[in-house]
Design an enzyme around this catalytic site. Structure first.
Site, short mmCIF file in Angstrom:
data_model
loop_
_atom_site.label_atom_id
_atom_site.label_comp_id
_atom_site.label_asym_id
_atom_site.label_seq_id
_atom_site.Cartn_x
_atom_site.Cartn_y
_atom_site.Cartn_z
N GLY A 52 13.75 3.48 -12.48
CA GLY A 52 13.13 3.83 -11.20
C GLY A 52 14.09 3.68 -10.03
CG ASP A 53 16.48 4.50 -6.31
OD1 ASP A 53 17.24 3.53 -6.42
OD2 ASP A 53 16.37 5.15 -5.24
CB THR A 76 15.76 -4.98 -7.30
OG1 THR A 76 15.76 -4.17 -8.48
CG2 THR A 76 16.86 -4.54 -6.38
CG ASN A 78 10.33 -2.78 -7.37
OD1 ASN A 78 11.52 -3.08 -7.48
ND2 ASN A 78 9.41 -3.27 -8.16
CE LYS A 91 19.28 1.09 -17.30
NZ LYS A 91 18.41 2.12 -16.64
CD GLN A 122 22.99 2.33 -10.40
OE1 GLN A 122 22.45 2.96 -9.51
NE2 GLN A 122 22.56 1.13 -10.77
CE LYS A 142 19.69 5.79 -8.06
NZ LYS A 142 19.69 4.30 -8.01
CE LYS A 168 23.64 -0.88 -7.47
NZ LYS A 168 22.27 -0.42 -7.13
CB SER A 183 17.76 -1.80 -16.23
OG SER A 183 16.72 -1.37 -15.38
P1 NDP Z 1 10.04 2.16 -3.23
O1 NDP Z 1 9.77 3.61 -3.33
O2 NDP Z 1 9.26 1.20 -4.02
O3 NDP Z 1 9.97 1.69 -1.70
C1 NDP Z 1 10.76 2.28 -0.74
C2 NDP Z 1 10.42 1.67 0.61
O4 NDP Z 1 11.39 2.09 1.58
C3 NDP Z 1 9.07 2.15 1.12
O5 NDP Z 1 8.51 1.16 1.94
C4 NDP Z 1 9.47 3.38 1.92
O6 NDP Z 1 8.54 3.73 2.95
C5 NDP Z 1 10.78 2.92 2.55
N1 NDP Z 1 11.62 4.09 2.79
C6 NDP Z 1 12.07 4.98 1.88
N2 NDP Z 1 12.77 5.95 2.47
C7 NDP Z 1 12.75 5.67 3.77
C8 NDP Z 1 13.31 6.31 4.90
N3 NDP Z 1 14.02 7.46 4.79
N4 NDP Z 1 13.12 5.73 6.12
C9 NDP Z 1 12.40 4.59 6.22
N5 NDP Z 1 11.83 3.95 5.19
C10 NDP Z 1 12.02 4.49 3.99
O7 NDP Z 1 11.61 2.02 -3.56
P2 NDP Z 1 12.43 0.72 -3.98
O8 NDP Z 1 11.86 -0.49 -3.33
O9 NDP Z 1 12.61 0.75 -5.44
O10 NDP Z 1 13.85 1.05 -3.34
C11 NDP Z 1 14.25 0.61 -2.04
C12 NDP Z 1 15.76 0.63 -1.94
O11 NDP Z 1 16.31 -0.26 -2.92
C13 NDP Z 1 16.43 1.97 -2.20
O12 NDP Z 1 17.59 2.07 -1.41
C14 NDP Z 1 16.84 1.88 -3.66
O13 NDP Z 1 17.91 2.74 -3.96
C15 NDP Z 1 17.26 0.42 -3.73
N6 NDP Z 1 17.27 -0.19 -5.06
C16 NDP Z 1 16.19 -0.17 -5.87
C17 NDP Z 1 16.22 -0.81 -7.10
C18 NDP Z 1 15.04 -0.89 -7.98
O14 NDP Z 1 15.14 -1.55 -9.03
N7 NDP Z 1 13.92 -0.30 -7.65
C19 NDP Z 1 17.46 -1.45 -7.57
C20 NDP Z 1 18.53 -1.47 -6.61
C21 NDP Z 1 18.43 -0.83 -5.42
P3 NDP Z 1 7.56 5.00 2.71
O15 NDP Z 1 6.54 4.53 1.72
O16 NDP Z 1 7.01 5.27 4.05
O17 NDP Z 1 8.41 6.11 2.19
O1 2IT Z 2 19.94 1.38 -7.59
C1 2IT Z 2 19.68 0.78 -8.66
O2 2IT Z 2 20.44 -0.04 -9.16
C2 2IT Z 2 18.40 1.09 -9.31
N1 2IT Z 2 17.63 1.88 -8.79
C3 2IT Z 2 18.07 0.47 -10.62
C4 2IT Z 2 18.71 1.24 -11.76
C5 2IT Z 2 18.33 0.82 -13.14
O3 2IT Z 2 18.80 1.49 -14.06
O4 2IT Z 2 17.59 -0.16 -13.33
#
Ligand code: NDP
Ligand code: 2IT
Length: 448
Positions: A168-169, A212, A243, A93, A114, A129, A117, A380
């Site tokens: 997603g991520d 998240t 997100n 997952k 992961q 992943k 976590k 999830s």
């Molecule tokens: P999104 O794609 O929704 O948003 C990512 C954000 O981070 C955007 O604002 C993006 O800016 C910025 N970003 C991405 N890469 C970079 C970079 N190299 N330098 C600077 N800014 C950057 O992703 P999420 O919000 O889903 O994910 C954000 C983080 O949270 C990640 O590390 C992800 O692994 C983690 N995460 C996500 C989960 C989820 O459920 N979605 C769960 C647990 C962890 P820009 O638009 O300019 O690229």
């Molecule tokens: O980093 C993370 O934990 C996620 N992007 C969410 C993974 C998931 O299966 O919901």
């Protein structure tokens, strides 16, 4: 740091040799192995039975070509990955990341994190992943759809609701999950919970979108309360504007804090009056534009080019929610100098090891990603449960389960840290508590 235990040092050396040029993966493994020193001292059987050696090697790495046709009729070729890291406690997952920086080392580091976590959530999910170096930014909906269909045409051979359930991520949100799920359903002729983060009309769970960010704030709130404080009246800086950042901002505000900054990869906004989140949602979720658009509406807010400067803003709580290694030693020192009280990681591995050391040495409360951002994957898993039951819970039911899970993760990580002589060190506590459940399951299986 040098390992006291020679066997752990040897395992680390093998990981570096076997996975050359993958510094993010080395960083993630090193941190976990360092945390495990007191564990293997008390329980040498984890080393004797080869558990740790098996744990650092992915069960399966899938790597594939993703060809698609752009709007000009030109063939584009990207690379796709799915790393099925560990299935000891449940189906693989973990999310899919679409970002140009994606290569095998990024997916390996994320897949490895992961495992622990997912174990911390207390739910039966293994670690995996995937992703691609495809960049959804600037692509039309039709291009994103064709890419997703091509990606799933290969990925569907390797996943199912009982073996591996992606979500997603970065770069993969509701739109991408829709295209991916539609293609899976079409090819396999089955409607199952093979992906999570689905739309609410086709099997998604209420509160998954928020999970998240909300979960991060529930965790940080618990950590603050355990130390005689809370979010009320605190100034908070959140990085990113995707997100995780959006829903962390929403919950921190609901808990009484004032969020004053957000960013994207181009720059950051500072609004001393508190972020207008409805506007941010419109810019990012609906229009898919850049965060700098914010200051065209709120002309009294500031926009600064470059995303690093966000950590120079004075705050009580910092919530990095963008990407790995976004807080380095220099930024950490500035945050500490400005009196930061707590740091909660929303992104995966957003603080470098040097930054973590600075926070911990200066008494900053530090919530490590694999504990504090586990709310997304936990929800999830709740989506998987609802899909299996062919039933759905209300928003309040899911949200209250999420809150209880986050409080429980905090409790278990604190307890493990204390038990192994590192009271207050949630990095060690999370690594140890996450490890034990997986390791004991692997012990039961023998050499597999
Ligand atoms: P999104 O794609 O929704 O948003 C990512 C954000 O981070 C955007 O604002 C993006 O800016 C910025 N970003 C991405 N890469 C970079 C970079 N190299 N330098 C600077 N800014 C950057 O992703 P999420 O919000 O889903 O994910 C954000 C983080 O949270 C990640 O590390 C992800 O692994 C983690 N995460 C996500 C989960 C989820 O459920 N979605 C769960 C647990 C962890 P820009 O638009 O300019 O690229
Ligand atoms: O980093 C993370 O934990 C996620 N992007 C969410 C993974 C998931 O299966 O919901």
């Amino acid at each position: 740091m040098n390992f006291k235990n020679q066997k752990l040092a040897d395992i680390m050396a093998t990981v570096e040799k076997r996975n050359p040029g993958e510094p993010e993966f080395h960083q993630a493994v090193r941190e976990v192995l360092e945390s495990l020193e007191p564990v293997v001292e008390k329980h040498p059987e984890y080393l004797e039975k080869g558990i740790i050696e098996m744990l650092v090697e992915p069960e399966r790495i899938i790597k594939f070509r993703v060809p698609w046709v752009d709007d000009n009729g030109k063939v584009q070729v990207n690379r796709g990955f799915r790393i099925q890291f560990n299935s000891a406690i449940g189906p693989y997952k973990g999310g899919l990341r679409f970002h140009p920086s994606v290569y095998e080392g990024i997916i390996k580091f994320l897949g490895f994190e992961q495992i622990f976590k997912n174990s911390l959530t207390g739910l039966p999910i293994g670690g995996g992943k995937g992703g691609s170096d495809f960049d959804p930014k600037g692509k039309s909906d039709a291009e994103v759809m064709r890419f997703c269909q091509s990606f799933m045409t290969e990925l569907c051979k390797h996943i199912s609701a009982d073996t591996d359930v992606p979500a997603g991520d970065i770069g993969v949100g509701a739109r991408e999950i829709g295209y991916l799920f539609g293609q899976y359903k079409r090819i396999k002729n089955e409607f199952t919970g093979v992906l999570t983060g689905k739309g609410l009309t086709y099997g998604g769970s209420l509160a998954r979108k928020e999970a998240t960010g909300y979960g991060l704030c529930y965790f940080v709130d618990e950590m603050l309360r355990d130390n005689g404080s809370d979010f009320v009246g605190k100034t908070v800086v959140v990085s990113g504007s995707g997100n995780v950042a959006i829903y962390a901002t929403e919950k921190a505000t609901a808990l009484g804090a004032k969020v004053v900054a957000l960013s994207d990869s181009n720059g950051y906004i500072y609004d001393k009056n508190g972020i207008d989140l409805d506007l941010v949602k419109k810019i990012k979720e609906v229009e898919r534009k850049r965060i700098k658009e914010y200051v065209t509406v709120h002309t009294d807010a500031e926009y600064h080019e470059g995303c690093h400067g966000i950590w120079t803003i004075k705050c009580d709580v910092a919530l990095p929610c963008a990407t790995q290694n976004e807080i380095d030693a220099e930024s950490a020192a500035i945050l500490v100098g400005n009196g930061v009280k707590a740091v909660g990681e929303g992104a995966n591995m957003p603080s470098t090891p040097e930054a973590i050391e600075i926070f911990q040495k200066n008494g900053v409360l530090f919530a490590p990603a694999k504990a504090s951002n586990a709310g997304g994957v936990a929800t999830s898993a709740l989506e998987m449960s609802q899909n299996s039951m062919r039933y759905s819970w209300t928003f309040e039911e899911v949200d209250s389960k999420l809150k209880a899970i986050m409080q429980n993760i905090y409790k278990n990580a604190s307890k493990a840290a204390e038990e192994y002589g590192m009271k207050g060190n949630l990095v060690a506590g999370a690594n140890i508590a996450g490890f034990l459940k997986v390791a004991d399951s692997m012990m039961a299986y023998g050499v597999v």
